[in-house]
Write a protein that holds these residues in place. Structure first.
Motif, mmCIF file in Angstrom:
data_model
loop_
_atom_site.group_PDB
_atom_site.id
_atom_site.type_symbol
_atom_site.label_atom_id
_atom_site.label_comp_id
_atom_site.label_asym_id
_atom_site.label_seq_id
_atom_site.Cartn_x
_atom_site.Cartn_y
_atom_site.Cartn_z
ATOM 1 N N PRO A 268 -2.677 6.814 0.763
ATOM 2 C CA PRO A 268 -3.746 5.825 0.522
ATOM 3 C C PRO A 268 -4.663 5.675 1.740
ATOM 4 O O PRO A 268 -4.188 5.601 2.869
ATOM 5 C CB PRO A 268 -2.980 4.521 0.284
ATOM 6 C CG PRO A 268 -1.598 4.928 -0.088
ATOM 7 C CD PRO A 268 -1.339 6.203 0.660
ATOM 8 N N MET A 269 -5.950 5.656 1.491
ATOM 9 C CA MET A 269 -6.938 5.413 2.535
ATOM 10 C C MET A 269 -7.675 4.115 2.189
ATOM 11 O O MET A 269 -7.536 3.582 1.085
ATOM 12 C CB MET A 269 -7.907 6.585 2.645
ATOM 13 C CG MET A 269 -7.230 7.930 2.942
ATOM 14 S SD MET A 269 -6.351 8.047 4.527
ATOM 15 C CE MET A 269 -7.682 8.403 5.657
ATOM 16 N N SER A 270 -8.473 3.633 3.120
ATOM 17 C CA SER A 270 -9.006 2.271 2.983
ATOM 18 C C SER A 270 -9.921 2.080 1.777
ATOM 19 O O SER A 270 -9.916 1.019 1.159
ATOM 20 C CB SER A 270 -9.740 1.870 4.257
ATOM 21 O OG SER A 270 -10.807 2.760 4.508
ATOM 22 N N ALA A 271 -10.710 3.101 1.435
ATOM 23 C CA ALA A 271 -11.745 2.879 0.422
ATOM 24 C C ALA A 271 -11.171 2.550 -0.952
ATOM 25 O O ALA A 271 -11.780 1.806 -1.717
ATOM 26 C CB ALA A 271 -12.654 4.106 0.320
ATOM 27 N N GLU A 272 -10.017 3.091 -1.275
ATOM 28 C CA GLU A 272 -9.458 2.904 -2.617
ATOM 29 C C GLU A 272 -8.514 1.708 -2.703
ATOM 30 O O GLU A 272 -8.064 1.353 -3.800
ATOM 31 C CB GLU A 272 -8.703 4.163 -3.060
ATOM 32 C CG GLU A 272 -9.603 5.361 -3.338
ATOM 33 C CD GLU A 272 -10.134 6.004 -2.083
ATOM 34 O OE1 GLU A 272 -9.456 5.916 -1.047
ATOM 35 O OE2 GLU A 272 -11.244 6.561 -2.123
ATOM 36 N N MET A 273 -8.182 1.127 -1.548
ATOM 37 C CA MET A 273 -7.174 0.063 -1.589
ATOM 38 C C MET A 273 -7.803 -1.286 -1.927
ATOM 39 O O MET A 273 -8.915 -1.583 -1.519
ATOM 40 C CB MET A 273 -6.430 -0.006 -0.246
ATOM 41 C CG MET A 273 -5.501 1.168 -0.026
ATOM 42 S SD MET A 273 -4.306 1.412 -1.382
ATOM 43 C CE MET A 273 -4.977 2.870 -2.191
ATOM 44 N N PRO A 274 -7.043 -2.092 -2.657
ATOM 45 C CA PRO A 274 -7.563 -3.408 -3.043
ATOM 46 C C PRO A 274 -7.239 -4.444 -1.962
ATOM 47 O O PRO A 274 -6.437 -4.196 -1.063
ATOM 48 C CB PRO A 274 -6.737 -3.717 -4.296
ATOM 49 C CG PRO A 274 -5.397 -3.091 -3.992
ATOM 50 C CD PRO A 274 -5.699 -1.844 -3.197
ATOM 51 N N ASP A 275 -7.854 -5.597 -2.088
ATOM 52 C CA ASP A 275 -7.390 -6.738 -1.305
ATOM 53 C C ASP A 275 -6.089 -7.221 -1.931
ATOM 54 O O ASP A 275 -5.904 -7.165 -3.148
ATOM 55 C CB ASP A 275 -8.437 -7.857 -1.311
ATOM 56 C CG ASP A 275 -9.556 -7.566 -0.296
ATOM 57 O OD1 ASP A 275 -9.351 -6.711 0.579
ATOM 58 O OD2 ASP A 275 -10.623 -8.197 -0.404
ATOM 59 N N VAL B 193 0.831 -1.203 0.000
ATOM 60 C CA VAL B 193 0.000 0.000 0.000
ATOM 61 C C VAL B 193 0.872 1.263 0.000
ATOM 62 O O VAL B 193 0.537 2.251 -0.656
ATOM 63 C CB VAL B 193 -1.009 -0.042 1.168
ATOM 64 C CG1 VAL B 193 -1.635 1.316 1.407
ATOM 65 C CG2 VAL B 193 -2.098 -1.067 0.847
#
Lengths: 161, 284, 796
Positions: free
Chosen positions: C725-732, C695
């Protein structure tokens, strides 16, 4: 000199009264006046979420509320939520999933997560990610946090049935 | 950084507010939710002598429907707007817009009135108010007056509020029969201020669009009502040619000043894309 | 033969009982952090604590003509105010150069600049007050007259050197390195295909959530300095404080409690932190400095501002013949002490092309001074640049040759059977697993199916891209990294293990914890090596007054180096415990073992003696033991990797994105990483290191850049404007491992903390370019903002 105002709050169920400088934000008040250092300040301009606490049951940015604004209100911090056992399952899930590394964002993250768990018990994974998007974690990459919150969404749902 | 020193007062009535504002003039700032003001104080971007907290002034909170108007009190929080069935029913544009405002912790505290009075050009409510032709209720010591949203936003962080006045409510006409609303914005991350956004409200009947109000955010110092684009659409179905004509018209009416991450060309391009998407959604 | 105690854990054919090693157990020290009961520097409470704030240059380059602190000193709550000269009386300046980086140069740097500021944010005065707020109030009353000097912010202008920042140094070149295997021109001459691209990398920074924090407490009576410091390297800082403040090393103690993120940011010497320590001495009282977010953006080291041109030569069949690299990087006005700012560029030269088997390589690299904030080592130092430009150019070659990018890599990756292997840049690989990793990745991500889906979606005008990035990574550095250059930075680490009378084991380690889980991993190794339950181990780190001497935690060295020391100490303690047991039980030591906190019969596992009883006897009734026997239930062991300069790891990442070709927005759909860090101590902790690292790499690729104006003003120095980076845009992020333990150590662990950051930007870039391929468009300048994607598409 700083203009101070007598201020009374109920913090984690305990009544406290202090003369508070008008300019002191709630996070500094909790940390410096009460020694409740669990809430952290990391940006002080409302972006990172590390200072998130609850005022009258709603999560707020501690750095964007003056202590004097909280006069007469109920404030809950991570210390209070830990001692009451309210988020024991969530803390356990964070621990099990290693949903924290340095731990600096963790108190605020737990506050935001508990807010989601109570307000959106049917939240999807995407909604979990959205709800936590006001809290910066620089260590985990978020996935373990999202996993932990999903675990508790599931276990609390099962618990209600 | 810590805020500079200031005094704090929390009057319990409007007259108390006016008295303080009169006494301290431009050295006083009104504190509503404080979600922008306190951040700017913590950054020492301004140094007021006094904050006048209006939280205890009665009658400034709540959403009420009276006749064909929805009144939103200045101290109504984003969260209350988000959860209001009245807003969902009568002001679908606002209901869509509020989901883009910051994050839960800020939505719990930030207020409608604070957002309007601050007049950030990238904020959602000002554009919605312009699109919906809302009116703001401004109270002064002597009298109340009403100013249309379209005349309220004067320039970058500049409004029609006079010294000593307080914005106490917004009045929105309820969405009429046959009208539809679409709010779209492009933000790099969820909850960020938009790079570009559009608040679109129009009548859609028989596949045609009329009375379109297309308010853009983050393309100028104020929300911009794209009247030429709307004229290009009037009475037409939003087919490719019509949409292209409306998009082309934006070049004349959006200033689209560059910001940190986007040039004027990029902003204008994105505004056109959003317009196309908004028209597509309106017609759907 | 007792397999568990004596063999390397990775010995072939051994049925070694690894105990907790390899288990995903939660880390014990996380509990206090989960309750907000950690102890970060700012949480500590001291009587008579003073707060220091700094008056910083508003200009990128300016002479301080006049500085008047008298008005500031009279403000309410102010204790003192100092300029650079006053502090220099107590703190000697430093020069950030190392002997093994030939020709590197840098000017002396003072704790507080004297007369001249060379970048925005450089401190020229300190104000000490009873509260932080009062200190900031007083800063408004500092009077300074400045004369602006010519500013150099562009790297190429700096290299050209029309304006020289430090006249004494002659030019703006801090360090330069060339490398040539020979045969490069010949390889290009005979190549069927040559591809070339210029890549640009935005300057970004670490954004530790806890800002840099230091509380220095000088005791005049003892002439001792105790420093509570948010740092990765307590012993290095002890040495630095000692030498520069003129206090005997034995009188300096650095204590590192909880650290709120570091990522390399907190392993450098910062002028304001040195000034804080000096001011504590000057005022004979505790003094605290916490960098606020604006100071963090201005003064935490930045990293990665590079412009690199790379060319490769290939045959028609797809064999890579040669790499040719030109790299330019700007580091601000000073090379940072004591690690220098030459390392990042040096690593780019070392690592470019690293996974591949070509034999010809030429590189020319320049490090130049500019009037921006300093840059230095941040997570994955140099790797993200080397990986992105290598993998970008490899993809370009594959495209030109019409070969699938996965297949092209398979043709060129160094074979798994080729080790030990020396890469043309001179670096040595003990054993890597590129091909196993590639195979595992393609299987993990269902590569073929993804390609089919990609084709099908393109017909619907949905543009997805798949990007691969193979990598090598420097971990477990030997003294060759810093020590040989003259830096007093320890490459060895130690661990002390003590059996307590209660049967508990205390493990005191010189590697430090900043959230990675070092303490958890050390506990797992200690428990396994001694033979006790995990909850019977307490780990202590981060105190130069207590722990063995060591380097701390950086360069992915904690597990591999610190862990080996704990393993060896644990084995030694176990052996000593069994000796005591043999005496108590009148048994043959070889018949005994320790399992679950009890001495047992090795074959039958029958319980013979709980450790709590052994501890009682050893500590309180040693009179019952033979007269000539003295138990030794505290042991210390150290470890230094020496056979190889670095213990290289390898891995490969993949990224799946969808590009909105109308808006230029990139949506991350999924990310994969297969990496080989040797013996895995705790899979969960390793996976989380990888994910967090990925990330941060995504941040570099899509969001993060310290934007400066031509005048050297930082334009986005707040968390509202600098995008992380914030949580909403990050992938698994899907993680898998290959385990190829190095033979150098018995533990066989390599580092894992930087792999994610090293590979992610290249994978994201290749994925975006793969998505844009139908438009014959590509991006090469990080971060890949919507505007840059739109520009590539010719839309703006």
């Amino acid at each position: 000199m700083d203009d101070t105002l007598p201020t009374t709050l109920i913090v984690n169920g305990e009544r406290v009264t202090r003369n508070v400088a008008a300019r002191q934000h709630l996070s500094d008040f909790l940390r410096d006046e009460l020694g409740l250092t669990g809430s952290h300040t990391a940006c002080e301009h409302g972006v990172c979420g590390a200072c998130t606490v609850r005022v009258d049951g709603a999560i707020v940015r501690g750095c964007l509320m003056l202590a004097v604004q909280a006069n007469g209100r109920k404030v809950d911090t991570i210390e209070g939520l830990s001692d009451s056992g309210e988020i024991a399952d969530l803390q356990e899930a964070f621990h099990r999933r290693n949903a924290l590394q340095c731990g600096f964002c963790t108190p605020g993250m737990l506050m935001a997560a508990q807010d989601l768990l109570t307000s959106q018990p049917e939240a999807t994974r995407e909604e979990v990610r959205e709800h936590l998007s006001g809290n910066l974690c620089r260590c985990t990459g978020y996935q373990a946090i999202v996993d932990a919150v999903e675990d508790v969404l599931g276990s609390r749902r099962r618990g209600r049935k | 950084m810590k805020a500079p020193s200031f005094s704090y007062a929390r009057p319990g009535s409007l007259s108390g507010v006016f008295e303080l504002l009169e006494r301290h003039g431009d050295r006083a700032r009104v504190l509503a939710g404080g979600q922008s003001l306190l951040a700017s104080l913590n950054l020492r971007l301004s140094a007021p002598e006094l904050l006048v907290d209006i939280a205890c002034v009665p009658g400034l909170t709540g959403i009420t429907v009276a006749g064909d108007k929805v009144r939103i009190g200045a101290l109504t929080t984003h969260r209350q707007i988000e959860r209001s069935p009245e807003v969902a029913r009568h002001l679908p544009l606002l209901a869509q817009a509020v989901r883009n405002v910051a994050c839960a912790a800020i939505r719990n505290v930030g207020t409608f009135g604070g957002s309007i009075a601050l007049a950030d050009p990238a904020a959602e409510y000002p554009a919605c108010a312009v699109a919906l032709d809302a009116t703001f209720v401004l109270a002064g010591r002597a009298a109340e007056r009403r100013v249309r949203a379209r005349e309220f936003f004067r320039g970058l962080y500049e409004t029609a509020l006079r010294p000593g006045e307080l914005l106490i409510a917004g009045e929105f006409p309820v969405s009429g029969d046959g009208y539809r609303s679409v709010f779209l914005e492009l933000a790099r991350r969820r909850g960020d201020y938009a790079m570009v956004g559009i608040a679109a409200h129009a009548r859609t009947a028989g596949g045609r669009i009329s009375d379109a109000r297309l308010a853009f955010l983050a393309v100028s110092g104020t929300p911009v009502l794209a009247v030429r684009a709307a004229a290009a659409l009037e009475g037409r179905p939003p087919d490719a040619r019509t949409v292209a004509a409306a998009q082309a018209a934006l070049g004349d009416e959006l200033e689209a000043p560059a910001d940190l991450y986007a040039s004027r060309a990029t902003k204008l391009h994105l505004a056109r894309v959003l317009l196309g998407r908004a028209l597509g959604a309106l017609a759907r | 033969m007792n397999a568990r105690a004596e063999l390397p854990l990775h010995a072939p054919g051994a049925t070694t009982d690894k105990g907790y090693i390899g288990q995903s157990v939660p880390r014990p020290n996380a509990r206090r952090l989960l309750q907000g009961r950690g102890a970060y520097v700012d949480d500590l409470r001291f009587a008579r604590l003073a707060h220091v704030v700094f008056f910083r240059s508003p200009y990128a380059h300016a002479r301080l003509k006049r500085l008047d602190l008298s008005k500031a000193a009279r403000q309410p709550g102010v204790i003192a105010a100092f300029d650079g000269r006053a502090v220099a009386e107590y703190c000697k300046p430093w020069v950030g150069v190392l002997g093994h980086l030939k020709g590197i140069k840098s000017p002396p740097q003072f704790a507080i600049a004297i007369e001249r500021a060379c970048c925005q944010g450089e401190a020229v005065a300190a104000v000490v007050a009873e509260t932080r707020a009062q200190g900031e109030d007083a800063l408004q009353h500092v009077e300074a007259d400045w004369e602006e000097l010519p500013v150099v912010t562009d790297m190429e202008e700096a290299l050209a050197g029309k304006v020289v920042i430090h006249a004494d140094l002659g030019d703006n070149v801090c360090f330069t390195r060339g490398l040539d295997t020979g045969g490069v021109d010949e390889a290009f001459a005979k190549a069927d295909v040559i591809v070339e691209e210029t890549y640009e990398f935005g300057r970004h920074t670490g954004v530790t959530l806890e800002g840099r924090s230091i509380l220095a407490d000088y005791n005049a009576a003892e002439h001792t300095l105790t420093v509570y410091h948010s740092t990765q390297a307590p012993h290095m800082m002890q040495d630095v404080f000692s030498r520069h403040l003129g206090i005997p090393e034995a009188n300096v103690r650095v204590i590192c409690k909880d650290v709120g993120g570091s990522f390399g940011i907190k392993v450098h010497v910062y002028p304001d932190e040195m000034a804080t320590a000096a001011i504590s001495v000057m005022l004979r009282r505790p003094v605290k400095f916490i960098a606020d977010r604006l100071e963090s953006f201005l003064t935490d080291i930045h990293a990665r501002e590079h412009k690199a041109r790379v060319r490769i030569a290939c045959t028609r069949e797809g064999e890579i013949l040669a790499f040719d690299l030109w790299d330019l990087t700007a580091i601000g006005p000073y090379s940072v002490y004591p690690r220098t700012s030459g390392i990042e560029g040096n690593q780019v030269v070392n690592l470019t092309g690293g996974p591949y088997k070509h034999q010809q390589y030429r590189a020319q690299m320049n490090v130049v001074f500019t009037n921006k904030n300093v840059t230095c080592q941040y997570r994955a130092v140099g790797h993200p640049i080397a990986v992105a430009l290598t993998e970008g150019i490899v993809d370009l070659a594959a495209e030109k040759l019409g070969i699938d990018p996965a297949e092209f890599r398979r043709k060129n990756l160094i074979p798994d059977s080729a080790y030990p292997y020396t890469f043309p840049s001179g670096i040595k690989f003990e054993k890597l697993s590129h091909h196993q990793s590639l195979d595992r990745l393609l299987e993990l991500m269902s590569y073929k199916e993804l390609r089919e889906e990609q084709r099908a979606l393109r017909d619907k005008s949905i543009y997805r891209g798949i990007g691969l990035a193979a990598m090598i990574e420097v971990t477990n550095p030997s003294p060759a990294f810093y020590g040989v250059g003259g830096a007093r930075i320890s490459a060895q680490d130690g661990a002390t293990l003590r059996l307590e009378p209660t049967g508990m084991v205390t493990c005191i380690a010189s590697v430090t914890e900043q959230g990675q889980g070092t303490e958890g991993a050390m506990a797992q190794i200690a428990a396994s090596a001694v033979g006790v339950a995990l909850d019977k181990v307490r780990v202590i780190t981060g105190d130069t007054g207590v722990t063995p001497y060591g380097g701390g935690t950086w360069a992915s060295r904690g597990a591999g180096i610190g862990g080996e020391a704990v393993l060896q100490a644990g084995r030694a303690l176990r052996s000593n415990i069994l000796e005591v047991a043999a005496h108590i039980l009148h048994a043959d030591r070889a018949e005994l073992d320790i399992v679950g906190g009890e001495v047992v019969n090795r074959l039958t596992l029958e319980s013979r003696l709980p450790l709590v009883e052994l501890g009682r006897v050893a500590y309180f009734r040693p009179d019952t033991l033979p007269l000539k026997f003295q138990s030794e239930l505290t042991v210390t062991r150290h470890y230094t990797p020496r056979e190889y300069g670095f213990t290289f790891t390898n891995g490969i990442q993949a990224c799946l994105v969808e590009v909105d070709v109308e808006t230029g927005f990139v949506k991350l759909l999924k990310h994969w990483c297969v990496e080989d860090c040797g013996t895995i101590i705790n899979p969960m902790l390793v996976d989380e290191q990888i994910r967090g690292g990925v990330v941060q790499g995504i941040g570099a690729a899509l969001y993060e850049e310290c934007l400066y104006s031509a005048e050297g003003q930082l334009l986005n120095g707040s968390l509202a404007d600098y995008l992380v980076p914030m949580s909403a845009e990050m992938p698994d992020i899907i993680v898998a491992h290959i385990e190829t333990p190095p033979r150098q150590s018995d533990l066989g662990a390599k580092g894992a903390g930087e792999a994610g950051t090293a590979g992610a930007p290249g994978a994201v870039m290749n994925a975006i370019n793969d998505a844009l391929r139908p438009f014959k468009a590509r991006v090469a300048a990080q971060p890949f903002t919507p505007q840059r994607v739109l520009q590539a598409l010719g839309k703006v």
